[in-house]
Write a protein that holds these residues in place. Structure first.
Motif, PDB file in Angstrom:
ATOM      1  N   LYS A 105      -3.372  -1.680 -15.849  1.00  0.00           N
ATOM      2  CA  LYS A 105      -2.191  -1.592 -16.704  1.00  0.00           C
ATOM      3  C   LYS A 105      -1.364  -0.348 -16.409  1.00  0.00           C
ATOM      4  CE  LYS A 105      -4.161  -4.276 -20.525  1.00  0.00           C
ATOM      5  NZ  LYS A 105      -4.567  -4.283 -21.957  1.00  0.00           N
ATOM      6  N   GLN A 106      -2.028   0.772 -16.089  1.00  0.00           N
ATOM      7  CA  GLN A 106      -1.298   2.008 -15.831  1.00  0.00           C
ATOM      8  C   GLN A 106      -0.424   1.883 -14.588  1.00  0.00           C
ATOM      9  OE1 GLN A 106      -1.235   4.713 -17.903  1.00  0.00           O
ATOM     10  NE2 GLN A 106       0.449   5.285 -16.573  1.00  0.00           N
ATOM     11  N   PHE A 110      -9.075   8.331  -5.854  1.00  0.00           N
ATOM     12  CA  PHE A 110      -9.906   7.483  -4.995  1.00  0.00           C
ATOM     13  C   PHE A 110      -9.126   6.243  -4.554  1.00  0.00           C
ATOM     14  CE2 PHE A 110     -13.617   9.444  -7.430  1.00  0.00           C
ATOM     15  CZ  PHE A 110     -13.951  10.294  -6.390  1.00  0.00           C
ATOM     16  N   LEU A 111      -8.316   5.702  -5.456  1.00  0.00           N
ATOM     17  CA  LEU A 111      -7.487   4.556  -5.092  1.00  0.00           C
ATOM     18  C   LEU A 111      -6.505   4.936  -3.992  1.00  0.00           C
ATOM     19  CD1 LEU A 111      -6.439   1.674  -5.466  1.00  0.00           C
ATOM     20  CD2 LEU A 111      -5.033   2.505  -7.371  1.00  0.00           C
ATOM     21  N   ALA A 112      -5.958   6.159  -4.058  1.00  0.00           N
ATOM     22  CA  ALA A 112      -5.051   6.628  -3.009  1.00  0.00           C
ATOM     23  C   ALA A 112      -5.784   6.738  -1.670  1.00  0.00           C
ATOM     24  CB  ALA A 112      -4.455   7.978  -3.401  1.00  0.00           C
ATOM     25  N   MET A 113      -7.049   7.189  -1.714  1.00  0.00           N
ATOM     26  CA  MET A 113      -7.848   7.253  -0.485  1.00  0.00           C
ATOM     27  C   MET A 113      -8.079   5.857   0.086  1.00  0.00           C
ATOM     28  SD  MET A 113     -10.765  10.153  -1.273  1.00  0.00           S
ATOM     29  CE  MET A 113     -11.511   9.884   0.337  1.00  0.00           C
ATOM     30  N   LEU A 114      -8.379   4.904  -0.798  1.00  0.00           N
ATOM     31  CA  LEU A 114      -8.588   3.516  -0.368  1.00  0.00           C
ATOM     32  C   LEU A 114      -7.313   2.948   0.244  1.00  0.00           C
ATOM     33  CD1 LEU A 114     -10.529   1.022  -0.410  1.00  0.00           C
ATOM     34  CD2 LEU A 114      -9.496   0.434  -2.613  1.00  0.00           C
ATOM     35  N   ASP A 149       3.846  10.263  -7.208  1.00  0.00           N
ATOM     36  CA  ASP A 149       5.030  10.549  -8.028  1.00  0.00           C
ATOM     37  C   ASP A 149       4.756  10.517  -9.522  1.00  0.00           C
ATOM     38  OD1 ASP A 149       8.029  10.933  -7.984  1.00  0.00           O
ATOM     39  OD2 ASP A 149       7.930   9.095  -9.181  1.00  0.00           O
ATOM     40  N   ASP A 150       3.836   9.642  -9.960  1.00  0.00           N
ATOM     41  CA  ASP A 150       3.583   9.468 -11.391  1.00  0.00           C
ATOM     42  C   ASP A 150       2.440  10.383 -11.829  1.00  0.00           C
ATOM     43  OD1 ASP A 150       3.083   8.628 -13.964  1.00  0.00           O
ATOM     44  OD2 ASP A 150       3.328   6.498 -13.519  1.00  0.00           O
ATOM     45  N   HIS A 151       2.744  11.369 -12.676  1.00  0.00           N
ATOM     46  CA  HIS A 151       1.730  12.337 -13.105  1.00  0.00           C
ATOM     47  C   HIS A 151       0.647  11.694 -13.961  1.00  0.00           C
ATOM     48  CE1 HIS A 151       3.720  15.897 -11.497  1.00  0.00           C
ATOM     49  NE2 HIS A 151       4.867  15.378 -11.909  1.00  0.00           N
ATOM     50  N   SER A 152       0.932  10.553 -14.584  1.00  0.00           N
ATOM     51  CA  SER A 152      -0.095   9.881 -15.382  1.00  0.00           C
ATOM     52  C   SER A 152      -1.194   9.282 -14.506  1.00  0.00           C
ATOM     53  CB  SER A 152       0.539   8.778 -16.244  1.00  0.00           C
ATOM     54  OG  SER A 152       1.046   7.723 -15.433  1.00  0.00           O
ATOM     55  N   LEU A 153      -0.934   9.195 -13.205  1.00  0.00           N
ATOM     56  CA  LEU A 153      -1.928   8.669 -12.261  1.00  0.00           C
ATOM     57  C   LEU A 153      -2.693   9.789 -11.555  1.00  0.00           C
ATOM     58  CD1 LEU A 153       0.073   5.734 -10.586  1.00  0.00           C
ATOM     59  CD2 LEU A 153      -1.461   5.656 -12.556  1.00  0.00           C
ATOM     60  N   HIS A 154      -2.489  11.020 -11.971  1.00  0.00           N
ATOM     61  CA  HIS A 154      -3.192  12.146 -11.352  1.00  0.00           C
ATOM     62  C   HIS A 154      -4.556  12.321 -12.009  1.00  0.00           C
ATOM     63  CE1 HIS A 154       0.761  14.103  -9.711  1.00  0.00           C
ATOM     64  NE2 HIS A 154       0.539  12.884  -9.252  1.00  0.00           N
ATOM     65  N   ASN A 182       0.822  -1.210   0.000  1.00  0.00           N
ATOM     66  CA  ASN A 182       0.000   0.000   0.000  1.00  0.00           C
ATOM     67  C   ASN A 182       0.856   1.260   0.000  1.00  0.00           C
ATOM     68  OD1 ASN A 182      -3.053  -0.769   0.359  1.00  0.00           O
ATOM     69  ND2 ASN A 182      -1.932  -2.156   1.697  1.00  0.00           N
ATOM     70  N   GLY A 183       2.003   1.206   0.674  1.00  0.00           N
ATOM     71  CA  GLY A 183       2.918   2.344   0.649  1.00  0.00           C
ATOM     72  C   GLY A 183       3.435   2.611  -0.754  1.00  0.00           C
ATOM     73  N   THR A 184       3.724   1.551  -1.496  1.00  0.00           N
ATOM     74  CA  THR A 184       4.182   1.689  -2.881  1.00  0.00           C
ATOM     75  C   THR A 184       3.099   2.305  -3.757  1.00  0.00           C
ATOM     76  OG1 THR A 184       5.638  -0.247  -2.646  1.00  0.00           O
ATOM     77  CG2 THR A 184       5.094   0.457  -4.884  1.00  0.00           C
ATOM     78  N   LEU A 185       1.846   1.864  -3.579  1.00  0.00           N
ATOM     79  CA  LEU A 185       0.740   2.436  -4.356  1.00  0.00           C
ATOM     80  C   LEU A 185       0.583   3.933  -4.080  1.00  0.00           C
ATOM     81  CD1 LEU A 185      -2.228  -0.124  -4.370  1.00  0.00           C
ATOM     82  CD2 LEU A 185      -0.750   0.549  -6.264  1.00  0.00           C
ATOM     83  N   LEU A 186       0.688   4.314  -2.813  1.00  0.00           N
ATOM     84  CA  LEU A 186       0.582   5.732  -2.465  1.00  0.00           C
ATOM     85  C   LEU A 186       1.707   6.538  -3.102  1.00  0.00           C
ATOM     86  CD1 LEU A 186      -0.508   6.039   1.286  1.00  0.00           C
ATOM     87  CD2 LEU A 186      -1.745   6.763  -0.744  1.00  0.00           C
TER      88      LEU A 186
END
Length: 310
Positions: free
Chosen positions: A294-295, A60-64, A49-54, A40-44
């Protein structure tokens, strides 16, 4: 010696009848906790860090992910303390505070899953209006509503616990606080604490689950009408969410039914269900989303590529 029995600390319990094995039982628990923190720390980190995930979906995934981390950090100290150090005493105030965070975060997680289903519904059913509906203002409102619902709705049954007298045994059946357990120790009228949680579960977990199921029925109906060749692309945006929701809903609803109606069920089942709920969803979250999205897979590959070049 505590002269006032009501003010005495509670005694936490690990695995009753298996005290002799408490020196090795913590090893698998520690491995799971470490995996939860790492995954979970890696996902956060990737989301930040990755702008393509903004994008809303990943916010919502970050909140989860953050909610899963908070649940883990809330239960880990007392559980590992009991199993590894045999530290069983816990003050009533700290115990009730732990229970407040455990139950609040459970409702927050349910709300995050509902928000993610809403995001997927808008993205697939009304894609042309997606940006106009999920504006930054709307995202902020959702981001505030989800935690506020959880932390405010749990206050009514938790606050009375601080004022109840506790004249029965202070030995608890778990290594962390569950409202269903501690209320039984109170020597007071606990009618409100019996009825309110049932209503709360119905209006949060059950209602959220129904809305999520209904939204995916509409999503599937929409996907079947998409031009051939685009169905997989559309479903790929929400397949990880579909995979995770049962892991959360089945465990929390199962735990609720066990504590509410399982009076004659073995105590081992009660303990196993509670540990399963607090460990399984946070453990599966990074596994499901890293395998199905995939992202995120590309972000993980990019992260390791950067470290290898360094």
């Amino acid at each position: 010696m505590w002269l006032n029995v009501s003010a005495a600390p509670f005694m936490l319990t690990g695995f009753p009848g298996m005290e002799a094995a408490h020196h090795w039982i913590p090893i698998p628990f520690f491995a799971v906790y470490f995996s939860v923190l790492l995954g979970n720390g890696t996902l956060l980190y990737l989301t930040k860090d990755d702008h393509s995930l903004h994008e809303p979906m990943y916010y919502f995934l970050a909140m989860l992910t953050g909610t899963d981390l908070m649940v883990t950090l809330t239960t880990m100290p007392t559980l590992m303390g009991v199993l590894w150090l045999n530290h069983r005493d816990i003050s009533q105030r700290v115990y009730f505070l732990q229970g407040y965070f455990i139950h609040s975060l459970s409702i927050v997680e349910s709300g995050v899953l509902l928000a993610m289903a809403y995001d997927h519904f808008i993205a697939i059913c009304t894609p042309l209006r997606y940006n106009s509906i999920l504006t930054n203002s709307q995202l902020m409102k959702l981001g505030l509503w989800v935690p506020m619902r959880g932390f405010l709705s749990v206050l009514p049954p938790i606050m009375p616990l601080y004022f109840f007298p506790y004249c029965r045994s202070h030995v608890l059946s778990h290594a962390f606080c569950l409202h269903q357990i501690v209320r039984k120790l109170a020597c007071a009228d606990i009618t409100f604490n019996r009825v309110y949680p049932v209503i709360l579960v119905a209006l949060t977990f059950f209602l959220d689950a129904l809305i999520i199921v209904f939204s995916y029925i509409l999503i599937l109906k929409t996907v079947t009408g998409i031009v051939s060749g685009e169905e997989d692309k559309a479903l790929n945006t929400c397949v990880s969410h579909i995979s995770y929701v049962p892991a959360f809903c089945v465990t929390i609803i199962g735990l609720t039914f066990i504590h509410r109606f399982g009076k004659h069920v073995s105590h081992v089942v009660h303990i196993t269900m509670s540990y399963f709920y607090f460990l399984f969803p946070p453990l599966m979250n990074p596994i499901i989303y890293s395998n199905k999205t995939k992202q995120i897979q590309r972000s993980i590959v990019g992260l390791f590529s950067v470290h290898n070049r360094a």
